[in-house]
Write a protein that holds these residues in place. Sequence first.
Motif, short mmCIF file in Angstrom:
data_model
loop_
_atom_site.label_atom_id
_atom_site.label_comp_id
_atom_site.label_asym_id
_atom_site.label_seq_id
_atom_site.Cartn_x
_atom_site.Cartn_y
_atom_site.Cartn_z
N ARG A 144 0.84 -1.20 0.00
CA ARG A 144 0.00 0.00 0.00
C ARG A 144 0.86 1.24 0.00
N VAL A 145 0.25 2.34 -0.44
CA VAL A 145 0.95 3.62 -0.52
C VAL A 145 0.16 4.65 0.28
N GLY A 146 0.85 5.41 1.11
CA GLY A 146 0.20 6.46 1.87
C GLY A 146 -0.46 5.95 3.13
N LYS A 147 -0.92 6.87 3.94
CA LYS A 147 -1.60 6.54 5.19
C LYS A 147 -3.10 6.42 4.95
N LYS A 185 -3.18 5.25 -7.15
CA LYS A 185 -3.63 6.04 -6.00
C LYS A 185 -4.38 7.27 -6.51
N GLY A 186 -5.44 7.58 -5.80
CA GLY A 186 -6.20 8.77 -6.14
C GLY A 186 -6.81 8.75 -7.52
N GLY A 187 -7.10 7.53 -8.03
CA GLY A 187 -7.69 7.44 -9.35
C GLY A 187 -6.70 7.54 -10.49
N ILE A 188 -5.40 7.59 -10.19
CA ILE A 188 -4.36 7.67 -11.21
C ILE A 188 -3.45 6.46 -11.05
N GLY A 189 -3.18 5.80 -12.15
CA GLY A 189 -2.34 4.62 -12.09
C GLY A 189 -1.34 4.56 -13.22
N ALA A 190 -0.26 3.84 -12.98
CA ALA A 190 0.75 3.60 -14.01
C ALA A 190 1.26 2.18 -13.85
N ARG A 191 1.48 1.50 -14.96
CA ARG A 191 1.97 0.13 -14.93
C ARG A 191 3.11 -0.01 -15.93
N LEU A 192 4.09 -0.81 -15.55
CA LEU A 192 5.24 -1.06 -16.40
C LEU A 192 5.47 -2.57 -16.46
N SER A 193 5.61 -3.10 -17.66
CA SER A 193 5.92 -4.51 -17.83
C SER A 193 7.09 -4.63 -18.79
#
Length: 958
Positions: free
Chosen positions: A587-590, A849-857
């Motif tokens: 997880r990220v953030g509190k 997080k916050g409705g924004i995502g990034a993925r790298l493969s």
Amino acid sequence: MRSLTTVSLIALACAGPTLAQDAAPLAQAVPSEPSEAGPGPGDEIVVIAERIPGQVDTDVPPVLELEEKDIAAYGATSIADLVAQLSPQVGSGRGRGGRPVFLVNGQRISSFREMGRYPPEAIRKVEVLPEEVAVQFGYPPDQRVINFILKPNFASREIEAEYGMPVRGGYSAQELEGSILSIDGQRRLNASIDYRRKSPLTEAERGIVQSVPTDPAVAAAGLDPADFRTLVSREDSIEANATMTQGLGEMGKGGQLTLNGQVSRVVRDSLSGIDAVTLDPIERHTATDAYALGSAYNTGLGDWRLSATLDANRTDSDSRIDRRGGGGTDRALSRTWSADPKVTLAGSPFALPAGTANLTLDAGYDWDRIESTDSRNAALGETRLTRGNLNGGASLSLPIASRRDNVLAAIGDLSVNFGGGVDRLSDFGTLTDWNAGLNWKPLERLSLQASVIGRKAAPGLGQLGSPTIVDVNVPVYDFTTGQTVLATVTTGGNPDLKAETQRDIKLSANYELDLFDRANLLVEYYRNRSTDTTESFPLLTPTIEAAFPDRVTRAADGTLLALDRRPVTFSERTSSRVRYGVNFFGRVGKAAPQGERPARGGGFEGAPASAPAAGGAPSGAAAGPGAGAFDPARFAEMRVKFCATPDGEVPDLSGVPAPMVERLKGDDGQVDPARVAALKARFCAADGTPREGGGPARLTPERFAALRSALGCGEDGKEPDVSALPPELVDRLKRPDGTIDPERLGELRTRICAIPAPAAGEGGRGPGGEGDRRSGGGARGSGGPGPMFGGRGGDGQGRWNLSVYHTIQLDNSVLVAPGGPFLDLLGGDGLSDGGIPRHALEFEGGLFKGGIGARLSGRYAGATTVKGSGLPGSSDLRFGPLATFDLRFFMNLEQQEWLTGKDGPGVFKGMRFGLRANNLFDAHQRVTDENGAVPLRYQPGLIDPVGRYFEIELRKLF
């Protein structure tokens, strides 16, 4: 952490994860009031959590599990897209088998068409299981199993548009898709239509150097052949798909029936150069129409489960190819049929001291037919091939040791399985197969598997009888001369292929790591040995030419003129490899204070809430089979109904979830008054009225907080205070010698600390109970009432994950024919372009997080060398290492306040923007000869004409 049923912590402390598979809650009921002093000596503490119906009942741990929050972090547009992103985890290293086995709610389906277009928002959980689990559903143990557990109530309409093109230009691709989905308990309806278009890409647009001089007549006309040779064909396709699932009988007692239909049309146009006589382009036009029908029926027969599936397909292909020399047009027609009905029966025929035995019986008939004609081979007439395959098999799993049942508990949990089958092929006679396996869990975190497979396998009907097609001017690299030439290449089927004998071994270990939210390490060893293997015709090396001299035609000066690439049979093939990988989730953030967390209706991290299905339950109701989530309003309604019913009578069960009704039935299939009375006692005790004889203590927020404090939750480095735990719980944590078992204590702490504590002042029914006001007001399909239950309420935290898998080839060799030649594919001998690298790596990961995502493969393949003949003019080829990366970015627009304003999402509701970059660094494999020159056949534009490719997408879910 595995999802659990309503179980006591005392039982949980010693039973471990397998308890979740066996326990079946009568209700998410809350027991009697506790004393204010906390848990007392006579109290049994009950944790309310959910066991999701539809999970696969197996003692083999999953390779991967994804909850709703994890699924949302992938930003997938469909289940098919999600599966593609999970390729490192769902791919098998066996080297056999095809795509994974797909299940929906733990049941067989006719084909992936049934649910490939579902939006991922409809999924409640994903389980990826090892190949050994496939035998439970009548499949061979060489395919991984992916089980999609759907939400019991969900509805959506979706529109998606995509546009993509390479950075270097040349062509573009567009896609437009629309779909609807409605899930209402055992009733599902899905329909979709998809249109795609690609423009052509020519050799001239990639600067391809021609391997032979331009014909003088063509040159005199000022024409460049590269302008008339396509690397990517022009393509238009349209596909329509519809699936309906319906429960049969009252509350689905008669089973569940699914019907699926799909039609598609694909039109491709390509160019093969210029006719030197007419100076016209040489065109190929192919139209392919496909029709598919699928059906699945699943029902219970007492303690057994019956599944019957049918997958039927018909494909018509019409190819028109211009003749050279102005001679008109050739036409190739083919029509293929297939129908694969299959029936499986699974159940527990008897019990052993360590548990129940599981038996799966399967029977089916696979029918295939090919009809084809080709005017280029008119003398052969029409080709007609038909194959019927009557098959049957059985698989039996026997538990040997069990910690739960205290049978040989010192060695952990151990089971063995055996299976076998017979195939009666109309063209190959009788073929047999068998398999055996072992599943051993010596420690709570460690599981081991071993399996062996032996079988006879016939070549595919297409490999035997596909129509013979002769193509001209095909680039071929000739290892004998070290030159790239345009040769005449023959493809098609070979009726002289033999049945293959296979012997495969797999050993694997899966260890759960105590890192982040969860993590696991998977190590697998595979060894495959086969005789009389069917292979595509390999690279034309001198060794291969010597083994198959009749396949090669040369001019008097040695120039390659023609090559027959129809399949061949090799005498023996052996390979072995090790594959290991790690999966991390964190997880990220509190976590945001509970009062500030998003409402359920908004979904986790902005996933759009679904609209109510027609005729469905009220908003927020967790109706239907598999609801599982605790709904305070629903609970209160059922409690009033049960408590108002006079003792000895059965209340009106309409509106009660089907799984609960099923658990109220006796062996005769009728509602058992005794079970109703027991459930009534639990319901009526929940209002504070003590049950006769006492009962479990209700877990209030104060009690739960005290338990978490005693276990040291949220305080890194703090040891659990065993003295503060209830005595009965402490007793169950002890070894036979009276000392505390640290493994059991650690497991208890992991499970309890993973459940978020309620905010101060939240009274009522405990964590996630009636006092949790966030549980109301959500749209259907929004999941459970808060993070504790796997719902989509969201905790304000982001999610990240990383999966990395490394494959090491230990051996890969081929004996072409008895007595030789022998090919070492890791030592410089080659069968295919690029050879076989000793090392391969693949990974995928992302952050959301916050409705924004990034993925790298990414994927990496090591360098290889294919040796030449050593004669003058010949050369070794070196295929350099290749690493490619794909980047994906997506944004849920409805969550971006800078875009929507404070008044709400408006038109942006349910809308998502996506951007993809495939082959982010425009990497191409470099192929060179001994002098460092790139052969014309291996120009980068021929190996990968697309290169770096960008695509934008806009998706709206209503």
